[in-house]
Write an enzyme that holds these catalytic residues in place. Structure first.
Site, PDB file in Angstrom:
ATOM      1  N   SER A  94       0.878  -1.183   0.000  1.00  0.00           N
ATOM      2  CA  SER A  94       0.000   0.000   0.000  1.00  0.00           C
ATOM      3  C   SER A  94       0.908   1.224   0.000  1.00  0.00           C
ATOM      4  CB  SER A  94      -0.870   0.020   1.257  1.00  0.00           C
ATOM      5  OG  SER A  94      -1.625  -1.154   1.350  1.00  0.00           O
ATOM      6  N   LYS A 169      -7.201   1.906  -2.399  1.00  0.00           N
ATOM      7  CA  LYS A 169      -6.731   1.475  -1.068  1.00  0.00           C
ATOM      8  C   LYS A 169      -6.774   2.661  -0.077  1.00  0.00           C
ATOM      9  CE  LYS A 169      -4.618  -0.875   2.186  1.00  0.00           C
ATOM     10  NZ  LYS A 169      -5.092  -2.040   2.886  1.00  0.00           N
ATOM     11  N   LYS A 237       1.117   5.756   8.037  1.00  0.00           N
ATOM     12  CA  LYS A 237       1.696   5.846   6.686  1.00  0.00           C
ATOM     13  C   LYS A 237       0.592   5.975   5.638  1.00  0.00           C
ATOM     14  CE  LYS A 237       2.146   2.095   4.671  1.00  0.00           C
ATOM     15  NZ  LYS A 237       1.411   1.266   3.721  1.00  0.00           N
TER      16      LYS A 237
END
Ligand code: NAD
Length: 294
Positions: A94, A169, A237
């Protein structure tokens, strides 16, 4: 087909085992030798980045974030140096969709096609081989390699051109983060108001408030189980990537910014390696309710 997989962490290791179960000829690599040894014991080979680039028809990565994927693929001695058409690269990490597009553009100079194919589902679904893949790239490449992703996932959906997988995502991670915060806030309220959070969970999980997030994370919050799962630092993140992407396309994300601040506060209180359901600890610290379980 010869497949190379780089990145054998919480997700990459069980995904590698599912590729082996499906009968693929698999070569793996990771900085963590113990993880490599475990997958080699299940039937994989191990090799350097150079050998993986030179010999594998398909190169897969499952690494933490954009800088890791860029360095493994495009850095000095990076895998891409040794690849040529018709080899294909699929990044399952990701990462920022902008980085996916940059990597794809570099590979295109050598005629190497790329898909970005991040997943949702977490460790249990990585083990079961029932992950959901969100994919970006050319349809012809997607159609050719879909069976490989199906060996690790129950759902494999092409969302658009390269970068569309990671954009999807980011949408997923925003929804999960906001759900987890709402769940922690609601469970804390129940506890403070004198109602057993376990009974609240049982009463509402079948109604409109019920969700996959609730089913997976409410029991962890109630038990005080902070074993990852999905680490707070990885969610930070993802939300940083979401904020970055939102700012660049001009999309307002006030809820994302708020959860991000809470996750950052938890990181600063040594909870970065805990499961993201540990967002409950923020509410526990504010309210003084007991810290081991609800
Ligand atoms: P992890 O931290 O457990 O694993 C990352 C692995 O990459 C480690 O084994 C590390 O040694 C390896 N690595 C790092 N740099 C490397 C390098 N230069 N060369 C070789 N190996 C290197 O992370 P994870 O939980 O497996 O997540 C991987 C990706 O999947 C992340 O992008 C994450 O956001 C995403 N993801 C995770 C989950 C989850 O629930 N854990 C769910 C969906 C998606």
């Amino acid at each position: 087909m010869k497949i190379g997989l780089i990145g054998l962490g919480i997700m990459g290791k069980p995904m590698a085992k599912n590729l082996l179960k499906a009968g693929y000829d698999l070569t793996v690599s990771d900085l963590n030798k113990a993880a490599v040894d475990e997958v080699v014991a299940c039937g994989a080979k191990t090799a350097s980045n150079k050998e993986i680039g030179e010999t594998c028809d398909l190169v897969l990565t499952m690494l933490p974030n954009s800088p890791h994927v860029k360095s493994v693929m495009l850095g000095e001695n990076g895998v891409a140096n040794y690849m040529k058409a018709p080899q294909v690269f699929i990044d399952m990490s990701s990462i920022n969709p902008v980085a996916s597009k940059e990597i794809a553009a570099e590979l295109a100079k050598k005629g190497v096609e790329m898909l970005d194919a991040p997943v949702s589902g977490g460790e249990p679904k990585a083990i079961d081989g029932t992950l959901s893949f969100m994919v970006g790239g050319k349809k012809a490449v997607f159609d050719q390699y879909k069976p490989v992703l199906e060996a690790m996932g129950a759902s494999v959906v092409l969302c658009g051109d390269v970068g569309a997988g990671n954009t999807t995502k980011l949408a997923n991670q925003i929804i999960v983060a906001c759900n987890i915060q709402a769940l922690a806030e609601a469970m804390t309220l129940a506890k403070k108001a004198g109602v057993d959070p376990q009974l609240v969970f049982e009463a509402i999980k079948g109604g409109l408030a019920g969700s996959t997030v609730m089913n997976a994370k409410a029991p962890m919050m109630i038990e005080g189980n902070d074993k990852p799962g999905f680490k707070i630092d990885l969610h930070i993140k993802d939300l940083n990537n979401a904020l970055d992407c939102a700012h660049s396309v001009g999309s307002p994300v006030p809820m994302t910014a708020q959860v991000q601040e809470i996750f950052q506060w938890l990181h600063n209180h040594d909870c970065g390696q805990d499961d993201h359901s540990s967002i409950i600890k923020y509410y526990k610290m504010l309210t003084g309710i007991e810290t081991t379980g609800l």
